[in-house]
Design a protein around this motif. Structure first.
Motif, PDB file in Angstrom:
ATOM      1  N   GLU A   1      19.223   6.392  -2.139  1.00 44.12           N
ATOM      2  CA  GLU A   1      20.120   7.127  -0.886  1.00 44.12           C
ATOM      3  C   GLU A   1      18.835   7.107   0.117  1.00 44.12           C
ATOM      4  O   GLU A   1      19.499   7.254   1.273  1.00 44.12           O
ATOM      5  CB  GLU A   1      20.718   8.302  -1.167  1.00 44.12           C
ATOM      6  N   ASN A   2      17.748   7.236  -0.009  1.00 40.80           N
ATOM      7  CA  ASN A   2      16.589   7.238   0.952  1.00 40.80           C
ATOM      8  C   ASN A   2      16.635   6.382   2.044  1.00 40.80           C
ATOM      9  O   ASN A   2      16.075   6.507   3.184  1.00 40.80           O
ATOM     10  CB  ASN A   2      15.192   7.577   0.570  1.00 40.80           C
ATOM     11  N   VAL A   3      17.255   4.981   1.622  1.00 45.14           N
ATOM     12  CA  VAL A   3      17.196   3.922   2.479  1.00 45.14           C
ATOM     13  C   VAL A   3      18.379   4.046   3.404  1.00 45.14           C
ATOM     14  O   VAL A   3      18.400   3.017   4.301  1.00 45.14           O
ATOM     15  CB  VAL A   3      17.083   2.681   1.451  1.00 45.14           C
ATOM     16  N   GLU A   4      19.257   4.530   3.254  1.00 41.48           N
ATOM     17  CA  GLU A   4      20.522   4.856   4.198  1.00 41.48           C
ATOM     18  C   GLU A   4      20.255   4.593   5.536  1.00 41.48           C
ATOM     19  O   GLU A   4      20.879   3.813   6.355  1.00 41.48           O
ATOM     20  CB  GLU A   4      21.484   5.916   3.774  1.00 41.48           C
ATOM     21  N   VAL A   5      19.265   5.540   6.224  1.00 45.29           N
ATOM     22  CA  VAL A   5      19.117   5.568   7.714  1.00 45.29           C
ATOM     23  C   VAL A   5      18.401   4.150   8.193  1.00 45.29           C
ATOM     24  O   VAL A   5      18.775   3.645   9.177  1.00 45.29           O
ATOM     25  CB  VAL A   5      18.002   6.563   8.026  1.00 45.29           C
TER      26      VAL A   5
ATOM     27  N   ILE B   1       0.813  -1.212  -0.037  1.00 43.81           N
ATOM     28  CA  ILE B   1      -0.099   0.143   0.133  1.00 43.81           C
ATOM     29  C   ILE B   1       0.885   1.286  -0.091  1.00 43.81           C
ATOM     30  O   ILE B   1       0.492   2.242  -0.660  1.00 43.81           O
ATOM     31  CB  ILE B   1      -1.014   0.000   1.299  1.00 43.81           C
ATOM     32  N   TYR B   2       1.993   1.351   0.592  1.00 47.94           N
ATOM     33  CA  TYR B   2       2.905   2.422   0.905  1.00 47.94           C
ATOM     34  C   TYR B   2       4.232   2.251   0.169  1.00 47.94           C
ATOM     35  O   TYR B   2       5.100   2.541   0.195  1.00 47.94           O
ATOM     36  CB  TYR B   2       3.192   2.769   2.250  1.00 47.94           C
ATOM     37  N   VAL B   3       4.126   1.436  -1.087  1.00 53.60           N
ATOM     38  CA  VAL B   3       5.288   0.923  -1.770  1.00 53.60           C
ATOM     39  C   VAL B   3       5.919   2.282  -2.289  1.00 53.60           C
ATOM     40  O   VAL B   3       5.381   3.371  -2.983  1.00 53.60           O
ATOM     41  CB  VAL B   3       4.778   0.256  -3.144  1.00 53.60           C
ATOM     42  N   GLY B   4       7.311   2.402  -2.118  1.00 49.47           N
ATOM     43  CA  GLY B   4       8.017   3.641  -2.552  1.00 49.47           C
ATOM     44  C   GLY B   4       7.605   4.682  -1.837  1.00 49.47           C
ATOM     45  O   GLY B   4       8.100   5.946  -2.326  1.00 49.47           O
ATOM     46  N   SER B   5       7.052   4.907  -0.694  1.00 48.38           N
ATOM     47  CA  SER B   5       6.666   5.999  -0.157  1.00 48.38           C
ATOM     48  C   SER B   5       7.545   6.682   0.926  1.00 48.38           C
ATOM     49  O   SER B   5       7.457   7.563   1.409  1.00 48.38           O
ATOM     50  CB  SER B   5       5.361   6.183   0.461  1.00 48.38           C
ATOM     51  N   CYS B   6       8.669   5.628   1.516  1.00 52.98           N
ATOM     52  CA  CYS B   6       9.307   5.702   2.590  1.00 52.98           C
ATOM     53  C   CYS B   6       8.807   6.191   3.848  1.00 52.98           C
ATOM     54  O   CYS B   6       9.037   7.089   4.654  1.00 52.98           O
ATOM     55  CB  CYS B   6      10.482   6.891   2.342  1.00 52.98           C
TER      56      CYS B   6
ATOM     57  N   TYR C   1      10.853   1.316   0.237  1.00 56.73           N
ATOM     58  CA  TYR C   1      11.888   2.154  -0.241  1.00 56.73           C
ATOM     59  C   TYR C   1      12.174   1.743  -1.583  1.00 56.73           C
ATOM     60  O   TYR C   1      13.438   1.831  -2.193  1.00 56.73           O
ATOM     61  CB  TYR C   1      13.334   1.886   0.649  1.00 56.73           C
ATOM     62  N   LEU C   2      11.254   1.038  -2.279  1.00 55.08           N
ATOM     63  CA  LEU C   2      11.474   0.629  -3.640  1.00 55.08           C
ATOM     64  C   LEU C   2      11.700   1.586  -4.757  1.00 55.08           C
ATOM     65  O   LEU C   2      11.089   2.784  -4.799  1.00 55.08           O
ATOM     66  CB  LEU C   2      10.275  -0.075  -4.245  1.00 55.08           C
ATOM     67  N   GLY C   3      12.946   1.687  -5.081  1.00 50.72           N
ATOM     68  CA  GLY C   3      13.490   2.684  -6.160  1.00 50.72           C
ATOM     69  C   GLY C   3      14.006   3.974  -5.506  1.00 50.72           C
ATOM     70  O   GLY C   3      14.235   4.768  -6.412  1.00 50.72           O
TER      71      GLY C   3
ATOM     72  N   LEU D   1      16.991  -4.826   1.418  1.00 54.60           N
ATOM     73  CA  LEU D   1      16.735  -3.347   1.465  1.00 54.60           C
ATOM     74  C   LEU D   1      17.672  -2.631   0.331  1.00 54.60           C
ATOM     75  O   LEU D   1      17.172  -1.793  -0.369  1.00 54.60           O
ATOM     76  CB  LEU D   1      17.492  -2.743   2.777  1.00 54.60           C
ATOM     77  N   LEU D   2      18.846  -3.066   0.014  1.00 56.18           N
ATOM     78  CA  LEU D   2      19.700  -2.604  -0.812  1.00 56.18           C
ATOM     79  C   LEU D   2      19.028  -2.834  -2.322  1.00 56.18           C
ATOM     80  O   LEU D   2      19.002  -2.073  -3.212  1.00 56.18           O
ATOM     81  CB  LEU D   2      21.173  -3.333  -0.686  1.00 56.18           C
ATOM     82  N   SER D   3      18.784  -4.264  -2.683  1.00 57.08           N
ATOM     83  CA  SER D   3      18.156  -4.571  -3.667  1.00 57.08           C
ATOM     84  C   SER D   3      16.986  -3.832  -4.127  1.00 57.08           C
ATOM     85  O   SER D   3      16.823  -3.504  -5.279  1.00 57.08           O
ATOM     86  CB  SER D   3      17.968  -6.012  -3.867  1.00 57.08           C
ATOM     87  N   CYS D   4      16.019  -3.618  -3.082  1.00 56.38           N
ATOM     88  CA  CYS D   4      14.742  -2.706  -3.287  1.00 56.38           C
ATOM     89  C   CYS D   4      14.906  -1.355  -3.494  1.00 56.38           C
ATOM     90  O   CYS D   4      14.425  -0.803  -4.430  1.00 56.38           O
ATOM     91  CB  CYS D   4      13.908  -3.197  -2.210  1.00 56.38           C
ATOM     92  N   ALA D   5      15.961  -0.783  -2.969  1.00 50.56           N
ATOM     93  CA  ALA D   5      16.331   0.809  -2.984  1.00 50.56           C
ATOM     94  C   ALA D   5      16.813   1.068  -4.349  1.00 50.56           C
ATOM     95  O   ALA D   5      16.355   1.988  -5.095  1.00 50.56           O
ATOM     96  CB  ALA D   5      16.971   1.156  -2.054  1.00 50.56           C
ATOM     97  N   TYR D   6      17.430   0.125  -4.751  1.00 50.59           N
ATOM     98  CA  TYR D   6      18.267   0.416  -6.194  1.00 50.59           C
ATOM     99  C   TYR D   6      17.538  -0.461  -7.530  1.00 50.59           C
ATOM    100  O   TYR D   6      18.009  -0.400  -8.501  1.00 50.59           O
ATOM    101  CB  TYR D   6      19.867  -0.013  -6.034  1.00 50.59           C
ATOM    102  N   ALA D   7      16.411  -0.864  -7.223  1.00 46.41           N
ATOM    103  CA  ALA D   7      15.805  -1.664  -8.286  1.00 46.41           C
ATOM    104  C   ALA D   7      15.406  -0.748  -9.369  1.00 46.41           C
ATOM    105  O   ALA D   7      14.889   0.317  -9.287  1.00 46.41           O
ATOM    106  CB  ALA D   7      14.210  -1.987  -7.570  1.00 46.41           C
TER     107      ALA D   7
END
Length: 466
Positions: free
Chosen positions: A151-155, A105-110, A146-148, A175-181
């Motif tokens: 850098e927002n995933v770092e914290v 529901i909150y995909v990619g919204s951080c 954090y999909l895509g 987390l790494l693979s989703c953030a840089y997908a």
């Protein structure tokens, strides 16, 4: 159409069999998937079932809400589902699927509130529970937020380093693979390959998400995709057993609904592997690369596999799933996280694919266990394969179009060519992976781009028939 389908499901809500009711709850989510409606029919139908005592009924309603409202960031749904994450009496499977639904529901919204709730669960769980297969869906739910987002995933990644060692690396890789997908970031691919090169002794599970991560990051463009396929071939030769189990799934993601011959041959070879989990992953991936294509060669392979594995119920189940995927919507649907000729990436479609593939990392415990309905997350990535042309009043209009392989603009100056090897058809027409369509008549002017889905045309006032 939505109302009629919901009415068709209504009779199953009154069944005395719990499993039938749960299927109806999931069905409501599937019917409302990728559809916006101000009346919120899915919430009205499913809301009351979220707090039921029976765990399987709750899961049906929770996944239904996750599918129906994927990508919507609906606050009403969050207020309905968030309390479950903090419920001490809720079973692990209910909590895991609630986290995944909130992730969708909150995909990619951080979203910080949802992220904190999932982090607290991962910190509070007993060490004995962290080895459970379903616990791995919690880092996945965190990754979907954090999909895509790069850098927002770092914290959150720094916080993940404080988790118990049983889940820490798994969470970091996810987390790494989703953030840089979909970014094609070469440095991140090298990082993930480095983790796959290690030889593990403690029974850690993070290499599976790392292999899927290579495919996720590299899937953005053709050159990176081909390089990733070559890298995965090396992992097959030199990798540990848990890496070999993930490689077929990564290949399936890279060539989703695009049956490349070299990948097809690799998966065909792996479908006879001595390790049953490698074989099962390869069979499912054959279905993924052929999804909706009616590919005759893959269909033949799967028929042969059904004869070969007729005594093995688990592998036969995987073959039947793959056969269903190959003939998806009788060849009228496709699985595709991209649209507008790979120009735009749909976060919800990609999230559905990632969720299914992460579940397939532990076939025996999840897909072949009680949780085979995880396969329904694929509906988020389903879309029509056809190109339809309509007039300004949105009434169907049959016009001739040339369909061929998409190429970069070539040809003589002033006479560009965007397709090659074309054939002329009348709309509606099916487009395969890599195909492009252009109008074969000057009678109409397109008011919207000639891409997947609907194209609106109006008559050209300057057109004269010779």
């Amino acid at each position: 159409m939505l109302t009629r389908d919901s009415a068709q499901l209504d009779k199953y809500f009154h069944s005395s069999d719990n499993h039938v009711t749960n299927g109806a709850l999931l069905g409501v989510g599937i019917v409302n998937c990728n559809i916006k409606n101000d009346c919120d029919p899915a919430l009205a139908l499913l809301g009351d079932y979220v707090d039921r005592e029976d765990a399987s009924t709750r899961i049906g309603a929770i996944i239904g809400l996750g599918l129906a409202y994927a990508g919507s960031q609906n606050e009403q749904i969050r207020s309905k589902l968030s309390p479950i994450l903090n419920d001490a009496k809720a079973s692990l499977d209910v909590i895991a699927f609630t986290a995944v639904s909130l992730g969708l529901i909150y995909v990619g919204s951080c979203n910080e509130e949802v992220a904190q709730s999932i982090i607290y669960i991962l910190m509070d769980r007993e060490e004995s529970e962290l080895g459970e297969p379903l616990v791995r869906l919690l880092p996945l739910a965190l990754g979907l937020l954090y999909l895509g987002k790069q850098e927002n995933v770092e914290v959150t990644a720094e916080v993940a380093k404080t988790f118990n060692e049983k889940i820490r690396k798994h969470c970091e890789m996810t987390l790494l693979s989703c953030a840089y997908a979909g970014t094609g970031n070469v440095l991140k691919i090298q990082n993930l390959l480095g983790h796959c090169a290690q030889h593990l002794e403690k029974g850690e599970t993070h290499q599976g998400p790392a292999v899927l991560g290579i495919a996720l990051v590299a899937m953005a463009e053709e050159l990176g995709l081909d390089m990733a396929i070559r890298s995965l071939e090396h992992l097959l030769q030199y990798g540990e057993q848990n890496i070999r189990r993930a490689v077929p799934l990564a290949l399936g993601l890279l060539c989703i609904s695009n049956p490349k011959v070299n990948v097809m041959d690799t998966l065909s070879r792996l479908s006879h592997d001595a390790d049953s989990e490698v074989a099962m992953a390869a069979v499912i991936s054959l279905g993924l690369i052929g999804a909706g294509t009616n590919n005759a060669r893959i269909a033949g392979m799967l028929r042969n596999l059904s004869s070969y594995y007729y005594k093995d119920a688990s592998l036969l189940f995987c073959v039947r799933i793959a056969q269903g995927l190959v003939h998806l919507g009788k060849g009228l649907l496709t699985l595709n996280p991209y649209h507008s000729e790979r120009f735009l990436l749909s976060p919800t479609a990609l999230a559905g694919l990632i969720t299914t593939l992460h579940a397939c990392l532990d076939m025996k415990a999840i897909i072949l266990g009680k949780y085979h309905y995880v396969l329904y997350f694929l509906v988020l990535a389903m879309q029509p394969r056809m190109l339809m042309t309509v007039d300004e009043n949105l009434k169907p209009l049959s016009v001739p179009v040339r369909v061929g392989q998409a190429v970069d603009v070539v040809g003589q100056a002033g006479r560009p060519k965007t397709i090659t090897g074309f054939q002329t058809h009348s709309t509606p027409v099916l487009l395969a992976a890599g195909d492009r369509a252009e109008l074969a008549t000057e009678k109409y002017i397109p008011l919207s781009p000639m891409l997947e889905g609907f194209v609106i045309l109006k008559e050209n006032p300057d057109y004269r028939e010779d």
